[in-house]
Design a protein around this motif. Structure first.
Motif, PDB file in Angstrom:
ATOM      1  N   GLY A   1       0.814  -1.212   0.000  1.00 17.46           N
ATOM      2  CA  GLY A   1       0.000   0.000   0.000  1.00 17.46           C
ATOM      3  C   GLY A   1       0.843   1.256   0.000  1.00 17.46           C
ATOM      4  O   GLY A   1       0.506   2.249  -0.639  1.00 17.46           O
TER       5      GLY A   1
ATOM      6  N   ARG B   1       3.612   1.611  -1.409  1.00 16.83           N
ATOM      7  CA  ARG B   1       4.211   1.797  -2.729  1.00 16.83           C
ATOM      8  C   ARG B   1       3.397   2.778  -3.556  1.00 16.83           C
ATOM      9  O   ARG B   1       3.931   3.518  -4.372  1.00 16.83           O
ATOM     10  N   TRP B   2       2.089   2.811  -3.342  1.00 12.44           N
ATOM     11  CA  TRP B   2       1.248   3.770  -4.054  1.00 12.44           C
ATOM     12  C   TRP B   2       1.416   5.175  -3.498  1.00 12.44           C
ATOM     13  O   TRP B   2       1.168   6.150  -4.185  1.00 12.44           O
ATOM     14  N   LEU B   3       1.837   5.277  -2.243  1.00  6.96           N
ATOM     15  CA  LEU B   3       1.986   6.585  -1.627  1.00  6.96           C
ATOM     16  C   LEU B   3       3.356   7.206  -1.883  1.00  6.96           C
ATOM     17  O   LEU B   3       3.493   8.417  -1.821  1.00  6.96           O
TER      18      LEU B   3
ATOM     19  N   ALA C   1       6.419   8.585  -7.562  1.00 13.15           N
ATOM     20  CA  ALA C   1       7.120   7.861  -8.624  1.00 13.15           C
ATOM     21  C   ALA C   1       8.504   8.445  -8.891  1.00 13.15           C
ATOM     22  O   ALA C   1       9.350   7.776  -9.466  1.00 13.15           O
TER      23      ALA C   1
END
Length: 89
Positions: free
Chosen positions: A19, A21-23, A26
């Motif tokens: 989870g 990783r989405w926060l 990029a």
């Protein structure tokens, strides 16, 4: 550490790591596996700390899961905050 405590630590760590990783933006140069590995390791560490603190770890307890979530979130936040930003020149 019981098997149920270890499985709970693995599940909490994997869920929080994935989870997170989405926060993580990029633009940070963090591979997918790093937050997951840090979160799993921190959740297992939380189980060890709970056992040393005298929390009943014979089964899954709310205090133990709370500690796992806090440790895993702190570990992922530390990784996200110190990751290379990958500036473009």
């Amino acid at each position: 550490m019981t098997v149920s405590s270890l499985v709970t630590a693995l599940l909490v760590g994997a869920a929080l790591g994935a989870g997170a990783r989405w926060l993580v933006p990029a633009t940070r140069g963090v591979p997918f596996w790093v937050p997951v590995a840090v979160a799993v390791g921190a959740a297992v560490l939380a189980t060890v700390v709970a056992r040393f603190a005298g929390v009943d770890t014979s089964g899954v307890s709310a205090v133990e899961v709370f500690l796992q979530v806090v440790f895993a979130a702190a570990g992922v936040a530390l990784v996200a905050g110190t990751a290379d930003r990958g500036y473009s020149r």
